[in-house]
Design an enzyme around this catalytic site. Sequence first.
Site, mmCIF file in Angstrom:
data_model
loop_
_atom_site.group_PDB
_atom_site.id
_atom_site.type_symbol
_atom_site.label_atom_id
_atom_site.label_comp_id
_atom_site.label_asym_id
_atom_site.label_seq_id
_atom_site.Cartn_x
_atom_site.Cartn_y
_atom_site.Cartn_z
ATOM 1 N N CYS A 182 3.512 21.552 6.893
ATOM 2 C CA CYS A 182 3.485 20.026 6.823
ATOM 3 C C CYS A 182 4.874 19.547 5.850
ATOM 4 O O CYS A 182 4.704 18.527 5.314
ATOM 5 C CB CYS A 182 2.395 19.718 5.965
ATOM 6 S SG CYS A 182 2.090 20.616 4.550
ATOM 7 N N CYS A 217 0.758 -1.055 0.069
ATOM 8 C CA CYS A 217 0.076 -0.025 -0.050
ATOM 9 C C CYS A 217 0.873 1.182 -0.017
ATOM 10 O O CYS A 217 1.791 1.333 0.719
ATOM 11 C CB CYS A 217 -0.831 0.121 1.322
ATOM 12 S SG CYS A 217 -1.850 1.397 1.571
ATOM 13 N N ASP A 243 0.423 29.406 7.295
ATOM 14 C CA ASP A 243 0.118 27.789 7.078
ATOM 15 C C ASP A 243 0.211 27.444 5.679
ATOM 16 O O ASP A 243 -0.866 26.998 5.074
ATOM 17 C CB ASP A 243 -1.023 27.368 7.931
ATOM 18 C CG ASP A 243 -1.416 25.870 7.895
ATOM 19 O OD1 ASP A 243 -0.644 25.230 7.364
ATOM 20 O OD2 ASP A 243 -2.540 25.480 8.495
HETATM 21 C C1 LIG Z 1 -2.116 23.573 4.604
HETATM 22 S S1 LIG Z 1 -3.417 24.412 4.036
HETATM 23 C C2 LIG Z 1 -3.729 25.445 5.514
HETATM 24 C C3 LIG Z 1 -5.443 25.701 5.750
HETATM 25 C C4 LIG Z 1 -5.734 26.110 6.907
HETATM 26 N N1 LIG Z 1 -4.657 27.087 7.622
HETATM 27 C C5 LIG Z 1 -6.152 25.061 8.130
HETATM 28 O O1 LIG Z 1 -5.490 24.809 9.204
HETATM 29 O O2 LIG Z 1 -7.036 24.300 7.677
HETATM 30 C C6 LIG Z 1 -3.105 25.468 2.976
HETATM 31 C C7 LIG Z 1 -3.943 26.511 2.241
HETATM 32 O O3 LIG Z 1 -3.245 27.569 1.523
HETATM 33 C C8 LIG Z 1 -3.778 27.723 0.251
HETATM 34 N N2 LIG Z 1 -3.091 28.217 -0.576
HETATM 35 C C9 LIG Z 1 -2.270 27.573 -1.545
HETATM 36 N N3 LIG Z 1 -1.478 28.640 -2.140
HETATM 37 C C10 LIG Z 1 -1.806 29.887 -1.701
HETATM 38 C C11 LIG Z 1 -1.396 30.998 -1.984
HETATM 39 N N4 LIG Z 1 -0.411 31.638 -2.836
HETATM 40 N N5 LIG Z 1 -1.905 32.169 -1.231
HETATM 41 C C12 LIG Z 1 -3.148 31.967 -0.387
HETATM 42 N N6 LIG Z 1 -3.643 30.439 -0.247
HETATM 43 C C13 LIG Z 1 -2.834 29.605 -0.987
HETATM 44 C C14 LIG Z 1 -4.676 26.440 0.036
HETATM 45 O O4 LIG Z 1 -5.736 26.418 -0.676
HETATM 46 C C15 LIG Z 1 -5.013 25.770 1.404
HETATM 47 O O5 LIG Z 1 -6.297 26.064 1.798
#
Ligand SMILES: C[S@@+](CC[C@H](N)C(=O)[O-])C[C@H]1O[C@@H](n2cnc3c(N)ncnc32)[C@H](O)[C@@H]1O
Length: 450
Positions: A408, A77, A381
């Site tokens: 992450c 897997c 984040d």
């Molecule tokens: C790791 S997630 C974190 C979401 C939120 N902080 C949580 O804990 O649920 C990263 C987020 O960044 C958004 N994202 C990706 N690239 C981005 C950018 N350049 N500017 C703004 N948001 C972005 C994604 O759509 C996603 O929702």
Amino acid sequence: MKKNEEIIVEVIDNGIYGEGIAKVDAIPIFVPNVLIGEKVKIKIIKVLSSYAVGKAIEIIEQSSDRVIPDCSTYFRCGGCNLRHCNYESTIKMKIKSVQNTLSKAIGKNIKVDEVIKMEEPYYYRNKLQYPLGLDKDGKSVMGVYAQRSHIIIPTEHCKIQDKLSQKIANYILKFIKNNCIPVYNEENLKGSLRHLIIRIGKKTNEVMITLVTNTQNIYKEKELIEAVVKEFKEVKTIVKNINSKNTNVILGDKTEILYGDGYIYDYLGKKKFKISPRSFYQINPIQTEKLYCKAIEYANLTGKETVFDLYCGIGTIGIFASDRAKKIYGIETISEAIEDAKENSRINGIENTEFFVGDVEKVLPEIIKDRNLSADVIFIDPPRKGCEKKAIDTFLKIAPKRLVYVSCNPATLGRDIKLLEEKYELLKLTICDMFCFTSHIECVAVLSLK
Ligand SMILES: C[S@@+](CC[C@H](N)C(=O)[O-])C[C@H]1O[C@@H](n2cnc3c(N)ncnc32)[C@H](O)[C@@H]1O
């Protein structure tokens, strides 16, 4: 070293995917499913100029951390990759991996201050996402892709999936088979159902099903929905997402509601969140609460601060922190997620948040300038690729007292901290084990203005 050669090696380190590393003539050999301290007979399966890859064929001396995997499909897997060792040793591995990656990126010794482990590291996922396809006999199959392939391993019982979601998935596969509903065939691009996504609010027990389909119409769609809803009262909504492209991207652009309202709710702490099919929502809510509490502790809020929640998804971190700040501004690229973030503030009676759609690197400098704002704390984040250089430059320019960086991916966290070091020092670093028994790592770091 030659391909197919069999040699005996000692495992001296771990790679970022949890694989063991041995060395022959200073050339590292990456060997999956072996542990530090083990003496192993391996077969060399790939030789490149700077490294080789081996496959364990016999464990000659076994580590005391080794356990018999509690999953029958584990070695094929592509889901978990650390079920051959006990939970404690997976944590040790993650600490070492973060410390090594960050120390290398930043150029000095970095220590992990704390690890938030999961008390019961099983059945933690709130999102099941299984591809559907045909097996070699042409029968419909649903499960997890085998490592580095698109072969679907039938998955009826997974130790990290929510139990109810798994039960619903098994029921849907049975219905598909009994009613001859065509599943997607990646080879000739024919057939209909290609992915099944089931999300559950772990606190509310509300379930959302997304049927990802190659075709606009699903054969016996109405009967399938009626049967699922009748069988599982927890199912609050079913949506259809149409993806006719020959791509590895799971979701297409078009989503239609087949049953219910098109969203579910869940709670993190005392705050209620609306979750739509396309919105990002952390997959391990028990650990998410702990992660956010740590992030807020790191932010050191007093109630007077102007706070930015960047890459905010459905606004979870900002809303979690809203009781302790004067004002929260959230920025996120997906417009549906921002709609949810606004709705989430409303349903929680929160009035000190404001959310913006767009890329952080573009929108942050614009709103800082247009509204003549300053920031006391920024929560960051980002996705695995980390922050764009332009975003880092903006953080350095507006220079808040604290940056709380949730990541992450330790590699991009290290790269970004190195760039931020121009004005910031890393104060503390915590690992929160969100993806238990996999090599994925979630960290939160706090940086303070020098
Ligand atoms: C790791 S997630 C974190 C979401 C939120 N902080 C949580 O804990 O649920 C990263 C987020 O960044 C958004 N994202 C990706 N690239 C981005 C950018 N350049 N500017 C703004 N948001 C972005 C994604 O759509 C996603 O929702």
